[in-house]
Motif scaffolding. Structure first.
Motif, PDB file in Angstrom:
ATOM      1  N   UNK A   6      -2.399   1.294   0.778  1.00 38.87           N
ATOM      2  CA  UNK A   6      -1.067   0.995   1.287  1.00 38.87           C
ATOM      3  C   UNK A   6       0.012   1.863   0.645  1.00 38.87           C
ATOM      4  N   UNK A   7      -0.236   2.344  -0.578  1.00 36.38           N
ATOM      5  CA  UNK A   7       0.781   3.126  -1.286  1.00 36.38           C
ATOM      6  C   UNK A   7       0.453   4.624  -1.359  1.00 36.38           C
ATOM      7  N   UNK A   8      -0.490   5.082  -0.570  1.00 32.19           N
ATOM      8  CA  UNK A   8      -0.832   6.511  -0.496  1.00 32.19           C
ATOM      9  C   UNK A   8       0.108   7.173   0.506  1.00 32.19           C
ATOM     10  N   UNK A   9       1.330   7.438   0.043  1.00 33.98           N
ATOM     11  CA  UNK A   9       2.383   7.921   0.934  1.00 33.98           C
ATOM     12  C   UNK A   9       2.033   9.250   1.594  1.00 33.98           C
ATOM     13  N   UNK A  10       1.401  10.148   0.859  1.00 36.71           N
ATOM     14  CA  UNK A  10       1.060  11.445   1.445  1.00 36.71           C
ATOM     15  C   UNK A  10       0.124  11.288   2.632  1.00 36.71           C
ATOM     16  N   UNK A  11      -0.928  10.500   2.454  1.00 34.74           N
ATOM     17  CA  UNK A  11      -1.874  10.297   3.552  1.00 34.74           C
ATOM     18  C   UNK A  11      -1.207   9.568   4.701  1.00 34.74           C
ATOM     19  N   UNK A  79      -4.694  -3.506  15.922  1.00 34.41           N
ATOM     20  CA  UNK A  79      -4.320  -2.122  15.694  1.00 34.41           C
ATOM     21  C   UNK A  79      -5.405  -1.215  16.265  1.00 34.41           C
ATOM     22  N   UNK A  80      -4.993  -0.240  17.055  1.00 30.15           N
ATOM     23  CA  UNK A  80      -5.972   0.607  17.739  1.00 30.15           C
ATOM     24  C   UNK A  80      -6.094   1.993  17.099  1.00 30.15           C
ATOM     25  N   UNK A  81      -5.623   2.123  15.875  1.00 32.35           N
ATOM     26  CA  UNK A  81      -5.724   3.419  15.203  1.00 32.35           C
ATOM     27  C   UNK A  81      -7.067   3.532  14.500  1.00 32.35           C
ATOM     28  N   UNK A  84      -7.515   1.800   8.423  1.00 31.49           N
ATOM     29  CA  UNK A  84      -7.251   0.422   7.984  1.00 31.49           C
ATOM     30  C   UNK A  84      -6.489   0.519   6.669  1.00 31.49           C
ATOM     31  N   UNK A  85      -5.386  -0.205   6.558  1.00 34.98           N
ATOM     32  CA  UNK A  85      -4.596  -0.227   5.332  1.00 34.98           C
ATOM     33  C   UNK A  85      -5.287  -1.188   4.358  1.00 34.98           C
ATOM     34  N   UNK A  86      -5.536  -0.721   3.122  1.00 34.31           N
ATOM     35  CA  UNK A  86      -6.296  -1.509   2.149  1.00 34.31           C
ATOM     36  C   UNK A  86      -5.572  -1.571   0.805  1.00 34.31           C
ATOM     37  N   UNK A  87      -6.097  -2.419  -0.077  1.00 37.29           N
ATOM     38  CA  UNK A  87      -5.690  -2.564  -1.480  1.00 37.29           C
ATOM     39  C   UNK A  87      -4.257  -3.050  -1.668  1.00 37.29           C
ATOM     40  N   UNK A  88      -3.739  -3.795  -0.698  1.00 33.77           N
ATOM     41  CA  UNK A  88      -2.422  -4.411  -0.850  1.00 33.77           C
ATOM     42  C   UNK A  88      -2.611  -5.877  -1.204  1.00 33.77           C
TER      43      UNK A  88
END
Length: 155
Positions: A6-11, A79-81, A84-88
């Protein structure tokens, strides 16, 4: 499916796109769901609940789902992307921007949706993602509902 912190802003920034992802699995909106929603919200307008009158008088020839019911289905239309957002620790529904009810959803219709990442920003002790959402009646070119969904991911 790619896992992204969730906090990997660059990616996350690299995943912002103008293109929607693939269609989600379809979900059918039936008259029973519409009637239950009418009971819960007190919105008993005949175009939603009176099947016979809608067949006779409605320009749609059928009852139609409440716009807010269709909007609420966005939690089922996943979400159809491809990530998956993880580690939040948690994610908060921060709000919706630009909600538009573009086309009616006749009772018995199947809905599906597509999403895209529109914006990423640090905010309020976490990361705010803005996800563009388009929900369509299966086979319809025009969406039924479109909006930007603000989601706040916190550690």
């Amino acid at each position: 499916m790619q896992d992204v912190r969730f906090d990997d802003l660059n990616t996350l920034h690299s995943m912002i796109t103008d293109e929607y992802g693939p269609w989600s699995e379809p979900v059918t909106i039936n008259q029973k769901m519409i009637d239950i929603f009418a009971e819960m919200t007190g919105d008993h307008q005949w175009i939603h609940t009176d099947v016979e009158r809608a067949k006779q008088e409605s320009e749609f020839g059928n009852t139609i789902a409440h716009g807010f019911l269709v909007l609420g289905m966005s939690t089922i239309i996943k979400n159809s992307t491809s990530y998956r957002i993880v580690d939040h620790g948690n994610v908060l529904n921060y709000g919706l921007d630009g909600v538009r009810f573009v086309s009616p959803v006749p009772a018995g219709s199947s809905l599906y949706g597509r999403t895209r990442l529109r914006q990423v920003e640090e905010a309020k002790g976490g990361v705010m993602l803005t996800v563009g959402v388009a929900i369509h009646v299966v086979g319809a070119e025009r969406p039924a509902v479109v909006f930007d969904w603000k989601l706040l991911y916190r550690g």
